[in-house]
Write an enzyme that holds these catalytic residues in place. Structure first.
Site, PDB file in Angstrom:
ATOM      1  N   SER A   1     -10.264  -2.657  -2.735  1.00 50.00           N
ATOM      2  CA  SER A   1     -10.272  -4.102  -2.553  1.00 50.00           C
ATOM      3  C   SER A   1     -11.013  -4.771  -3.715  1.00 50.00           C
ATOM      4  O   SER A   1     -10.694  -4.526  -4.869  1.00 50.00           O
ATOM      5  CB  SER A   1     -10.884  -4.457  -1.191  1.00 50.00           C
ATOM      6  OG  SER A   1     -10.697  -5.819  -0.888  1.00 50.00           O
TER       7      SER A   1
ATOM      8  N   ASP B   1      -3.988  -3.636   1.064  1.00 50.39           N
ATOM      9  CA  ASP B   1      -5.406  -3.384   0.778  1.00 50.39           C
ATOM     10  C   ASP B   1      -5.787  -1.909   0.883  1.00 50.39           C
ATOM     11  O   ASP B   1      -5.459  -1.229   1.848  1.00 50.39           O
ATOM     12  CB  ASP B   1      -6.223  -4.199   1.780  1.00 50.39           C
ATOM     13  CG  ASP B   1      -7.711  -4.189   1.508  1.00 50.39           C
ATOM     14  OD1 ASP B   1      -8.136  -3.546   0.542  1.00 50.39           O
ATOM     15  OD2 ASP B   1      -8.435  -4.844   2.273  1.00 50.39           O
TER      16      ASP B   1
END
Length: 386
Positions: A77, A215
């Protein structure tokens, strides 16, 4: 996801019992891991700026960069974005961003990245600005050009498998030599926040591979430390630069793991009576918070336990703020006021003790790590000159 984590944990527990080799600094494998957390990436950015400054001071070299000292830098991330910023080369084949450039990046671009799209049914943010700025900053650079080994995670929702982008695996999986901006957007594309990312890669044989990614926290649950250690282990076994390491153990690992902060109440806590009234949507939001918080804690617990069991506790440092409050707990509050608070959180964290049992502060521990990293780099350079 649970199976993957269990395998990694078992792998490292077995690894830790296979050798009692006494390593020299020159034989150490150095690893930097950076958690996910959206705009809270400002907190590890403060830590990185301090560490890079210490390395420059120790080596009397204002051009020293983190990528010069770590064999593996991994992130997920926002941690994946930081990884790319400090490992992607510029026209002089040096990191395009110094650590001191990261916080200004968040202040300049954060408010535009986290600009509510207004959509009721789609993700909160359309991701267009994020992808645009990544393309501008990272250009056409691909994984193989990174200045040190990287480990950036994502998750393919079409194949239902994690996708790990590393340099060392390209010989076996050339399709993973993607553009860094595609990788960075993918690892940051948190469900509900940003749209998934689709792109394709071409191999030299003409094969086309497609990716449908979200993600990286879906694959690593926010803390990529175990993943980064796994990549470092493979690197030590396969890279000729580590040929002197006959049997890797934790005495030969130097791991710095940076968190993005958790709530003082272990994120948000609830009572059974309160949760009994929830519907599916409310549970979905709560489970995400609980999973991320619990995973971060347990990963640190597993790693620290193994390092301590092999008398190598000084080789592992987890830098984490566990007392976030108010807006600083939000991963998407990119207001200037909140970003200033996050900078203060990072600066205050440096002055805090590493643990209740030790008077050593994070600042002192990072200075110690900087000296170790510097000494190890010099020893390896001297060895290579013979």
């Amino acid at each position: 996801m649970a199976t993957t984590k269990s395998f990694l944990i078992l792998f490292f527990m077995i690894l830790a019992t296979t050798s009692s080799t006494c390593a020299t600094l020159g034989e150490m494998v150095t690893v930097l891991s950076i958690d996910g957390g959206g705009i809270k990436g400002i907190i590890p950015a403060v830590i990185l700026e301090f560490l890079e400054g210490q390395l420059q001071e120790v080596d009397n070299n204002k051009d020293a960069r983190l990528a010069d000292y770590f064999d593996v830098i991994g992130g997920t991330s926002t941690g994946g974005l930081l990884t790319a910023m400090i490992t992607t080369p510029n026209e002089n084949n040096r990191p395009f961003a110094a650590a001191k450039d990261i916080i200004p990046f968040y202040f300049e671009h954060g408010p535009h990245i986290f600009n509510y799209s207004g959509s009721i049914f789609g993700p909160m943010y359309d991701g267009k600005y994020l992808l645009q700025v990544l393309q501008e900053k990272l250009g056409e650079t691909r994984v193989h050009q990174a200045l040190t080994e990287v480990a950036i995670s994502s998750f393919d929702i079409k194949t239902n498998k994690p996708v790990i982008f590393t340099k060392s695996n390209l010989a076996k999986s050339p399709e993973l030599d993607a553009k860094m901006y595609d990788i960075c957007y993918s690892t940051a594309a948190a469900p509900m926040y940003f749209p998934p990312h689709y792109f394709i890669t071409h191999t030299s044989d003409g094969d086309i591979y497609e990716f449908n990614l979200v993600d990286g926290a879906v694959a690593t649950v926010g803390d990529p430390a175990l993943l980064s250690l796994s990549v470092a282990t493979r690197l030590a076994q396969e890279d000729p630069a580590f040929s002197s390491i006959k049997s890797l153990d934790y005495k030969q690992m130097l791991l710095l793991s940076l968190g993005t902060g958790t709530n003082s109440e272990f994120d948000k806590t609830y009572t059974a009576e309160e949760a009994a009234k929830w519907g599916p949507l409310r549970w979905l939001l709560a489970i995400q918070q609980m999973t991320n918080a619990a995973s971060s804690y347990m990963t640190d617990y597993y790693i620290s336990t193994v390092f301590q069991a092999h008398h190598s506790q000084n080789n592992y440092l987890r830098v984490q703020e566990n007392a976030l409050t108010g807006t600083t707990t939000e991963m998407d509050d990119a207001s200037e006021a909140n970003m200033e608070l996050l900078v203060q959180v990072g600066e205050t964290l440096l002055k805090k003790p590493v643990s209740k049992d030790s008077p050593e502060t994070y600042e002192e521990a990072l200075k110690r790590f900087a000296k170790l990293l510097s000494d190890r780099k010099k020893l390896r350079a001297n060895k290579a000159s013979y």
